[in-house]
Design an enzyme around this catalytic site. Sequence first.
Site, PDB file in Angstrom:
ATOM      1  N   MET A 146       0.844  -1.199   0.000  1.00 29.17           N
ATOM      2  CA  MET A 146       0.000   0.000   0.000  1.00 29.17           C
ATOM      3  C   MET A 146       0.875   1.243   0.000  1.00 29.17           C
ATOM      4  SD  MET A 146      -2.763  -1.111   2.916  1.00 29.17           S
ATOM      5  CE  MET A 146      -1.595  -2.077   3.871  1.00 29.17           C
TER       6      MET A 146
ATOM      7  N   VAL B 205       1.930  -5.283   8.052  1.00 27.04           N
ATOM      8  CA  VAL B 205       3.345  -4.940   8.155  1.00 27.04           C
ATOM      9  C   VAL B 205       3.507  -3.424   8.021  1.00 27.04           C
ATOM     10  CG1 VAL B 205       5.666  -5.320   7.240  1.00 27.04           C
ATOM     11  CG2 VAL B 205       3.955  -7.149   7.087  1.00 27.04           C
TER      12      VAL B 205
ATOM     13  N   GLY C   1       1.355   4.192   4.676  1.00 26.00           N
ATOM     14  CA  GLY C   1       2.229   3.346   3.860  1.00 26.00           C
ATOM     15  C   GLY C   1       2.617   2.041   4.520  1.00 26.00           C
ATOM     16  N   SER C   2       2.355   0.910   3.875  1.00 25.92           N
ATOM     17  CA  SER C   2       2.550  -0.372   4.547  1.00 25.92           C
ATOM     18  C   SER C   2       2.296  -1.520   3.576  1.00 25.92           C
ATOM     19  CB  SER C   2       1.593  -0.460   5.738  1.00 25.92           C
ATOM     20  OG  SER C   2       0.308  -0.026   5.351  1.00 25.92           O
ATOM     21  N   ARG C   3       2.175  -2.755   4.118  1.00 25.04           N
ATOM     22  CA  ARG C   3       1.825  -3.909   3.294  1.00 25.04           C
ATOM     23  C   ARG C   3       1.081  -4.923   4.139  1.00 25.04           C
ATOM     24  NH1 ARG C   3       7.124  -6.587   1.025  1.00 25.04           N
ATOM     25  NH2 ARG C   3       6.148  -8.626   0.863  1.00 25.04           N
TER      26      ARG C   3
END
Length: 216
Positions: A96, A154, A184-186
Amino acid sequence: MSNSNYPHPILAREGWPFIAIALVVVLVINTSAGFGWALPFWIVFAFVVQFFRDPPRPIPQGAKDVLSPADGRIVAIEPVRDPYLDRDCVKISVFMNVFNVHSNRIPVDGEVRQRWYNAGRFVNAALDKASVENERNALHLVTRDGQDVTCVQVAGLVARRILCYVEPGAKVARGQRYGFIRFGSRVDLYLPPGTRARVTIGDKVSASSTVLAELP
C-alpha cells in the site's frame, strides 16, 4: 456479490483527529492570510482526507475465494515457509502506498485462533525483508472448512502505527473491517499449499472486492 450495510463511516474514525486538525489550520490561515497563502495547506488537507477514506466495497461470495485484505499492488507471489505456523505455504503480498485506502479487511470467513505482535524496524514495505524485519501484527485465521490462513499487517517506511481490532476467539466474516495502518505499509497472506493465485505481480487490487486466490 454481497454489499451489506456499511458498518462504519466513509472517512475512517482513525483519521478524524488528523482531518480536524488539518481543517482548523487551513481555515485559520485562509481567514488571516488569504487563499493564496492557504493553498498549500488546502492541498495537505485534501491529502489527509483522501488518505483516511474508507469506502464500502462489494464482497465476492465464492466458497473458496480469498479476498484482498488491502488496497494496493501485488509485490510477491511465491512458495515460502510460514514463519508463524511453521508450514509450507503460498505467500501473496499487497503493498500500500500513501495514496491507497489503508483500512484492512478480513480475507476469509472463519475464526481468529491466534494473534502475534512483533516490534521491529521501518524499512520500505515494498521490500521482501519488510515481512520479517518490520513492525508487524499477524492473525491466524481458520476457515469454516478447516483451512489455515495467516494474515499479517506490516508497517512501512513511513507507517508508525498498526491498529488491529480482533482477538483470538473472534468469529470473522470476509470483507469485515479489522484494522488500519497509517501512512504506507503492506499486508502478507500465507495460504495453504495448492492454493491457486488469481492475480499476478504488479496487479492493482482493492480490499474485499478483489479475489486474490482460490483455496484448494
